[in-house]
Design an enzyme around this catalytic site. Structure first.
Site, PDB file in Angstrom:
ATOM      1  N   ASP B 135       0.819  -1.212   0.000  1.00  0.00           N
ATOM      2  CA  ASP B 135       0.000   0.000   0.000  1.00  0.00           C
ATOM      3  C   ASP B 135       0.859   1.271   0.000  1.00  0.00           C
ATOM      4  O   ASP B 135       0.703   2.144  -0.851  1.00  0.00           O
ATOM      5  CB  ASP B 135      -0.865   0.066   1.269  1.00  0.00           C
ATOM      6  CG  ASP B 135      -1.998  -0.953   1.294  1.00  0.00           C
ATOM      7  OD1 ASP B 135      -2.294  -1.554   0.252  1.00  0.00           O
ATOM      8  OD2 ASP B 135      -2.581  -1.129   2.375  1.00  0.00           O
ATOM      9  N   HIS B 175      22.893   4.998   9.571  1.00  0.00           N
ATOM     10  CA  HIS B 175      22.413   6.281  10.036  1.00  0.00           C
ATOM     11  C   HIS B 175      20.941   6.209  10.477  1.00  0.00           C
ATOM     12  O   HIS B 175      20.655   6.223  11.676  1.00  0.00           O
ATOM     13  CB  HIS B 175      22.644   7.325   8.925  1.00  0.00           C
ATOM     14  CG  HIS B 175      22.324   8.723   9.319  1.00  0.00           C
ATOM     15  ND1 HIS B 175      22.670   9.823   8.572  1.00  0.00           N
ATOM     16  CD2 HIS B 175      21.667   9.210  10.379  1.00  0.00           C
ATOM     17  CE1 HIS B 175      22.258  10.922   9.170  1.00  0.00           C
ATOM     18  NE2 HIS B 175      21.646  10.581  10.261  1.00  0.00           N
ATOM     19  N   TYR B 229      -7.801   5.096  -1.353  1.00  0.00           N
ATOM     20  CA  TYR B 229      -7.899   5.085   0.107  1.00  0.00           C
ATOM     21  C   TYR B 229      -8.173   6.460   0.707  1.00  0.00           C
ATOM     22  O   TYR B 229      -7.697   7.470   0.229  1.00  0.00           O
ATOM     23  CB  TYR B 229      -6.598   4.532   0.685  1.00  0.00           C
ATOM     24  CG  TYR B 229      -6.601   4.448   2.179  1.00  0.00           C
ATOM     25  CD1 TYR B 229      -7.344   3.480   2.847  1.00  0.00           C
ATOM     26  CD2 TYR B 229      -5.872   5.365   2.920  1.00  0.00           C
ATOM     27  CE1 TYR B 229      -7.345   3.411   4.221  1.00  0.00           C
ATOM     28  CE2 TYR B 229      -5.864   5.298   4.306  1.00  0.00           C
ATOM     29  CZ  TYR B 229      -6.611   4.314   4.942  1.00  0.00           C
ATOM     30  OH  TYR B 229      -6.604   4.257   6.312  1.00  0.00           O
TER      31      TYR B 229
END
Lengths: 232, 232, 232, 232
Positions: B135, B175, B229
């Site tokens: 998604d 990092h 969505y």
């Protein structure tokens, strides 16, 4: 050792300073549960009273919720009670030893934070594989010796280990981390970051080997962070 | 680089916009500790000032509790201070580089969130084995190069990596994650979901191999989520 | 067993004591979610009513938010309801059995705290590799037998296991930890520390073998902590 | 599918019932972040409107903080909007399918809770090695098929899997858990316990094999818990 000590009082000239440090040290204790570094009463922060052979520390066995500036206690650098109604933290001797032998240190923190203590249980230093570690620790977080509470051995183990490292944190074997700083707040920051790097490197190692950072890059990170970062 | 910069001020026409972004960026910083993405001061959010060569970002080394809209700082796209009383975040150059080279990006977030940083420490991309990843990320979360702070290298590493991926998140080696979005809020959402999928896939892999999702299914998930969505 | 019991009432002489213990036991239940030892309603604290064959415990299936001193129930040492409007915790029989057979115990706690329960699922005691464990547990945290709820078997398993150990905590196989103490508060502290050491030793073991602590050092830690630590 | 639906309104006779369920479903959504089952907007609770072909569910893409009883939406059992100003959750079709095919179910919950989703990513059921699992799930927590959002396949996968198990929870492959219950509250409880057992069994398995519980003991636990536990 602390028990027999008579209460000789804080010099009048130091009263304001001590009042301010009681407040600061009390506030900083709230960072320990807030950053998930402690359960129950198992952690403490202290501050040196600059210019005096004194320190301000948490009383023993008192919960973080009940702490007030007034509840904090003042001891000398032998760990003997000088001001306060309660017994000082049972770790006071270790804090005091550090102040006595490392004159640039003005704050000390001790916790049993979970991931740092897990490395300590294996007696294994945390390798420097994160830029955040280069910044704050300038290399690995070292391990100190196994030492029993009750005499100078914990303090001595902290001092002897940290003397040879840039790191403001040491993992005392089978016990947990001690951190130091130019202020009590800096020592608390080191305690928070020590647990975070202990946790992150642990998780990284669970699924393989982290990539090492070359020493020259660690040196650049450390130098820049100590000299440039933050507000001046 | 940021130090020598003179304060040239925000154009009068941009004043309202900047005031609104100061508020938005300040509010979004509260999502970082709330979603357990940061400890101490180690994370930052910025927003582009649309139509201007400016961005709004967190000041350096200030704790999340002390942040107010007024404390935020404005810099140009070289990272030089334009408005504000404090030094900008030490990551400003990286944010600025992204805005300069990715015109559709209006928000950037940087954290050292634990699980994402653990994948970064191993230099290993997060494989797409969750529908939630399909998604939001449309595939794996990629790794960017090791880069030292202080010049363009972090910004360049982010831009060059993300140009070749759907993912709004990149794990900078050793990092931590940087995320981008069409708005600062979208970049914060990507930071939250990046840590969540980093954590879930880590845990899945601890006891075996997750089942891969076929590329065509990832494509369906990504297409639907980006287009359908939420509320329109 | 508890169902058929008639309500015979608390003796008038014990009324004040019971009122005070209802308050204390109610307050201590708040420590369970606060220390992440429980989800939903799955944990309980009880206190013996000293001098009476009675105990105060949580009612069954009630959430921690709804608990009040009045909601607590009083049972006899067979687990039969003596005072209260609700059914007692389904673990009451186990608590009652402990009070009946261990006269020095005045508090019992049961949780399904995650890491302690994970050791219990493997039926593996937690080895003593932390100074904090030496202090509080004086050795390993032992495992008790698998036992079904509904008769004496859980209580018997707790008592028979703890009789042979210094530890105030036992991990009931496939089930979870029970802890005891001279007060209900001490039993809650043991439950908090049991989960913390379960978690820390688990994490330590994930990347290698923790260093054992010699028995003589464990003995020193335990002796000092039980006799010296805290305020007197 | 949901888009084209006209707003046909809630029957007058159901108005009070719907108002009450809007409140209940809204309150239950607060349990999802509170129990660490969701990040951002990724989870939802629904309730059947008993006696009507209707359900109450969360609107799509709205954060948990902004939810109010009024913001909830009502759909029919095809997932078409019947009352409400926003689009229903994108998982509505799956919830609706469950109500249509399992008449005893009055509540459905969907989350991406971390540990349950990790088992789902490997497509591996959670074995029943905890008494808490025997109580609530009566055996393993099963895995359902991989299914794309957009038609009946998720709903069908849930129903077909749960029909053959006592478990109120199913782990949809590569996706996450769905839970059902006689009430929305019971489905939320199942979601909380599903994550807890997923986490505890994961941790147990990290350092070895948990001890299996014999089927006859699982049967006893399940029978007692379903029939005796809690207040009547």
């Amino acid at each position: 050792m602390m028990r027999g000590a008579e209460d000789r009082g804080v010099p009048a000239a130091a009263a304001d300073l001590v009042a301010q440090l009681r407040e600061e040290v009390c506030d900083l204790h709230a960072e320990l549960p807030r950053n998930d570094l402690v359960v129950w009463t198992a952690g403490n922060v202290s501050a040196r009273v600059p210019g005096y052979e004194l320190l301000v520390i948490k009383p023993s066995g008192v919960s973080y919720d009940e702490l007030t500036p007034e509840a904090m206690v003042v001891t000398d650098l032998e760990g003997r009670l000088v001001e306060g109604e309660r017994a000082p933290s049972s770790d006071t001797a270790a804090h005091a030893y550090v102040y006595k032998h490392l004159p640039d240190v003005n704050g000390v923190v001790h916790t049993h934070s979970t991931y740092a203590t897990a490395w300590a249980a294996r007696g294994e230093p945390i390798p420097c594989v994160l830029t955040m570690m280069g910044d704050e620790f300038g290399g690995e977080v070292p391990v100190g010796p196994f030492a029993l509470i009750g005499d100078d051995s914990i303090g001595r183990g902290i001092v002897e280990t940290l003397r040879h490292h840039r790191s403001p944190a040491v993992l005392m074997q089978n016990h947990g981390p001690f951190t130091i700083g130019r202020s009590a707040r800096a020592a608390v920051k080191a305690a928070v970051l020590c647990e975070e790097v202990a946790r992150t490197v642990h998780i990284a190692r669970q699924l393989g080997e982290p990539i090492p950072i070359p020493q020259s890059d660690i040196d650049s990170l450390y130098d820049r962070y100590q000299n440039v970062y933050g507000q001046r």
